[in-house]
Design a protein around this motif. Sequence first.
Motif, PDB file in Angstrom:
ATOM      1  N   SER A   1      35.714 -39.219  31.607  1.00 47.98           N
ATOM      2  CA  SER A   1      35.399 -39.703  32.931  1.00 47.98           C
ATOM      3  C   SER A   1      36.456 -39.284  33.930  1.00 47.98           C
ATOM      4  O   SER A   1      37.648 -39.471  33.702  1.00 47.98           O
ATOM      5  N   ALA A   2      35.965 -38.659  34.995  1.00 45.81           N
ATOM      6  CA  ALA A   2      36.786 -38.267  36.148  1.00 45.81           C
ATOM      7  C   ALA A   2      38.020 -37.469  35.744  1.00 45.81           C
ATOM      8  O   ALA A   2      39.120 -37.724  36.215  1.00 45.81           O
ATOM      9  N   ILE A   3      37.833 -36.491  34.860  1.00 51.58           N
ATOM     10  CA  ILE A   3      38.956 -35.647  34.449  1.00 51.58           C
ATOM     11  C   ILE A   3      39.310 -34.669  35.574  1.00 51.58           C
ATOM     12  O   ILE A   3      38.439 -33.972  36.101  1.00 51.58           O
ATOM     13  N   THR A   4      40.583 -34.646  35.944  1.00 44.78           N
ATOM     14  CA  THR A   4      41.038 -33.728  36.984  1.00 44.78           C
ATOM     15  C   THR A   4      42.232 -32.939  36.477  1.00 44.78           C
ATOM     16  O   THR A   4      43.121 -33.496  35.818  1.00 44.78           O
TER      17      THR A   4
ATOM     18  N   MET B   1      37.671 -27.737  28.003  1.00 45.15           N
ATOM     19  CA  MET B   1      37.673 -27.778  26.540  1.00 45.15           C
ATOM     20  C   MET B   1      39.098 -27.846  26.006  1.00 45.15           C
ATOM     21  O   MET B   1      39.385 -28.529  25.031  1.00 45.15           O
ATOM     22  N   LYS B   2      40.007 -27.114  26.647  1.00 46.03           N
ATOM     23  CA  LYS B   2      41.399 -27.131  26.192  1.00 46.03           C
ATOM     24  C   LYS B   2      41.996 -28.528  26.314  1.00 46.03           C
ATOM     25  O   LYS B   2      42.859 -28.903  25.528  1.00 46.03           O
ATOM     26  N   MET B   3      41.550 -29.279  27.293  1.00 47.35           N
ATOM     27  CA  MET B   3      42.073 -30.643  27.432  1.00 47.35           C
ATOM     28  C   MET B   3      41.527 -31.546  26.331  1.00 47.35           C
ATOM     29  O   MET B   3      42.245 -32.382  25.800  1.00 47.35           O
ATOM     30  N   ILE B   4      40.262 -31.334  25.970  1.00 48.27           N
ATOM     31  CA  ILE B   4      39.706 -32.143  24.881  1.00 48.27           C
ATOM     32  C   ILE B   4      40.443 -31.824  23.580  1.00 48.27           C
ATOM     33  O   ILE B   4      40.698 -32.689  22.762  1.00 48.27           O
TER      34      ILE B   4
ATOM     35  N   LYS C   1      47.014 -30.800  29.140  1.00 50.78           N
ATOM     36  CA  LYS C   1      46.769 -32.220  29.418  1.00 50.78           C
ATOM     37  C   LYS C   1      46.172 -32.396  30.804  1.00 50.78           C
ATOM     38  O   LYS C   1      46.547 -31.691  31.742  1.00 50.78           O
ATOM     39  N   PRO C   2      45.248 -33.331  30.940  1.00 47.12           N
ATOM     40  CA  PRO C   2      44.682 -33.576  32.272  1.00 47.12           C
ATOM     41  C   PRO C   2      45.693 -34.271  33.191  1.00 47.12           C
ATOM     42  O   PRO C   2      46.585 -34.982  32.715  1.00 47.12           O
ATOM     43  N   ASP C   3      45.555 -34.045  34.517  1.00 42.65           N
ATOM     44  CA  ASP C   3      46.418 -34.741  35.479  1.00 42.65           C
ATOM     45  C   ASP C   3      45.987 -36.192  35.601  1.00 42.65           C
ATOM     46  O   ASP C   3      46.815 -37.081  35.733  1.00 42.65           O
ATOM     47  N   SER C   4      44.669 -36.403  35.606  1.00 43.05           N
ATOM     48  CA  SER C   4      44.177 -37.773  35.667  1.00 43.05           C
ATOM     49  C   SER C   4      42.806 -37.833  35.013  1.00 43.05           C
ATOM     50  O   SER C   4      42.219 -36.802  34.698  1.00 43.05           O
TER      51      SER C   4
ATOM     52  N   VAL D   1      45.094 -37.013  24.082  1.00 44.52           N
ATOM     53  CA  VAL D   1      45.213 -35.952  23.086  1.00 44.52           C
ATOM     54  C   VAL D   1      46.491 -35.164  23.397  1.00 44.52           C
ATOM     55  O   VAL D   1      46.572 -34.437  24.380  1.00 44.52           O
ATOM     56  N   GLU D   2      47.513 -35.375  22.562  1.00 43.02           N
ATOM     57  CA  GLU D   2      48.816 -34.789  22.854  1.00 43.02           C
ATOM     58  C   GLU D   2      48.875 -33.317  22.450  1.00 43.02           C
ATOM     59  O   GLU D   2      49.525 -32.514  23.101  1.00 43.02           O
TER      60      GLU D   2
END
Lengths: 531, 305
Positions: free
Chosen positions: A16-19, A55-58, A63-66, A78-79
């Motif tokens: 949700s709301a990945i930025t 996909m790389k963030m999943i 890492k996502p900013d928010s 997800v570290e």
Amino acid sequence: MTLKKDSQTRVRLELSAITKTYPAVIANDRVSLTVRQGEIHAVLGENGAGKSTLMKMIYGVTKPDSGEIKWQGEAIQVENPAQARSLGIGMVFQHFSLFETLSVVQNVALSLPDHQNLEGLAIKIKEVSDRYGLPVDPQRLVHALSVGERQRVEIIRCLLQNPKLLIMDEPTSVLTPQAVHKLFDTLRQLANEGCSILYISHKLDEIQSLCHVATVLRDGKVTGSCIPSQETPESMARLMIGKELPICQHDTPSELGEVRLKLNSLSQNSDDPFGTSLHGISFEIVAGEIFGIAGVSGNGQQELLYALSGEFPLASDALIEVCGQAVGSQSPDVRRQAGMGFVPEDRLGRGAVPQMSLSDNALLTAHSSQFDASQLDPSKPGKMLKNGMIQLSKVTQFANNCITKFNVKCGGAKSVAQSLSGGNLQKFIMAREILQAPKLLVVAQPTWGVDVGAAAFIRQQLIDLRNTGAAILVISEELEELFEISDRIAVMANGRLSPAKKLTDTNIDEIGVWMSGMWPKEKSAKDNHHV
Amino acid sequence: MSSILFATITAGTPLIIVALGQLIAEKSGVLNLGAEGMMAMGAVTAFAVTLHSGSPWLGVLAGMGAGALMSLLFGFVVLTLMGNQVATGLALSIFGIGLSAFIGKPYESDILPTVEAIRIPVLADIPIIGPAFFHQQALVYFSWALFFILVWFLYRSRSGLVLRAIGESPSSAHSIGFSVIKIRYGATLFGGAMAGIGGAFLSVFYTPLWVEGMVSGRGWIAIALVVFATWRPFRVLVGAYLFGGVMVAQLFLQGSGIQIEVPSQFLSALPYIATIVVLVIISRDRNTVRLNAPASLGKPYRPEE
């Protein structure tokens, strides 16, 4: 918004709301999507729409900013990829993350958490590969595998960890049509067993035949979601590019002229252990036609391109003739003088010098082109070199021409080549070669990594160039593209070239079979000659 | 005969230790051209500590520490700050040579007592081979142990597999979850520690004294050995003993009083020339190079944020 509301199936992953913001661009802007158990979920979008970043963030690579990621109902961070894998998330990368000098079983062992006995692991690999129809020999070194086999290794590597979610990043871009069917069977089998699949692609027909749900991204934002089987390619294209899908005008071939490129049974041994040797390649291309060479990469296309461009001069002049001139052992410059233009697939490095400006890059190949200032087109500059001195104004004029005519998005002729996105740089390089009005143009992967709209534009430019009487050789992995623009088509496999067929006499399925090297024995030399 | 063999092995030993250390660092993708400087620092530190403490083993330990410390400095610049590896390595060499000369100034007139060689019973009684191979300094046995351990580590252990994988494609290794930078730090430190031991061997065992510039290019030869041995431990061993053999042969020739019409400087250069020529000949096969060379060698890697 027609997302299937099915309370029986559990939600696997919820974003949700990945930025995510990079210095120059917002890669993802408040992206939300939900993947259910056993669902094949398409993420559709053009290049640069932000699919890969998401996909790389999943998968924990970045890492996502928010925003929030929920895995089976629980909010998580997800570290790193190791953590993603322990959660049950597997990913098959577009550019494979395999180690070429190691064997298949060693590659697989590297991604498994615990110490594995390699013999036992090889048996497990065999089991998985039999079960899902992914044949591969565990003991072979990866560099000796075809691209399709490498992808199987990547998939097997993920499957051995019993993933609950499998991310596939443009998996079919390197496969033959038959291999695509097989892959889809495997993916459907996985989904039936309860594994969720996130399938990234910009190929609408694939998504229609495979995916249950699609989320569409454009410029980092979700522009909609749909059930692909209830949509048409046109309606999905509108969601994806925000306008109608452009269609190429491919008129019947104009009058054919003299032979512009002739290869006389070119054989070349490759001393590179990762390379392919060429065996007796002969063909002719005449003025006014587009000759397409299909094939899975790594079957000798690289070597053929090096031989054609002149980067690896051949033993004898007679092997290659450009516009009637024997140039086999001559340098690239001699070939350009004879009227050949060349676009390599590798844009930064061979197509353009990354640190130099666009106008300098334009000068690099166009310096001795014979532009006729008195031609009808007043925008064409005269020669760029005069008594060995560079005519700077003409260079700039030419570079600006390339930029405006091909709608290259950049900060002007002074911008540095590496600052352009891949698609825009490709447009610029194509413009540079096409605007020199070559008699013969050799192009590798003309639309690789270029978005759908720009790809259609580039294809149209190639067809227009053909209509002015140029001969064009296109080497591409994308069959649809070759079928859109070629007049004749041949296939490369294992360093050999199939007989050429007129486009009207063949179809995608036949060429697909040929791509695995199985074409009928040549009946007569006539097949290989022009129509 | 036995004494020539003995001297060959002794002369080759520091090269084996240093080159195997560099081999590990390079297999992870880190090219540290500072071996000469790290050896010099290892040599002077080991000499000073041995002189003050009376224990050559404390000396070797200190030399190892000095080499590791130098490589830590290198690692910080190239792995954390993403500096250029070639330039940083060259600077490290110059820095190490200079600093060691400065530290070693007060010790130039001192001599250490000779360390007794270790005799392996039974084996040392074999004629010719026995005294040459089995009545040697402890570090000679160490170099052989190091060789066998590294071969096992690189080609049989999972950690070795990870190391090779990182050297080939750091981005792929990162994407499957390995910490490229940490592992590269480890490999670099190991390379530095081995260079320090190599230096210590020179100043404490080989010629038990300290002279400025006594490493005399062995660090560079060790780096060249790794490259020309196409990153394979066994070829490093062969190359190192070849160097040792020619070194001993030319010293023997110069000392024999035989009248020869060749300048002595040429003879002194012979071991270096011979090693390089032979290794160039073995490494001319491009395929072996492609399959064994770490593809990311010398390239900084910045993990994606």
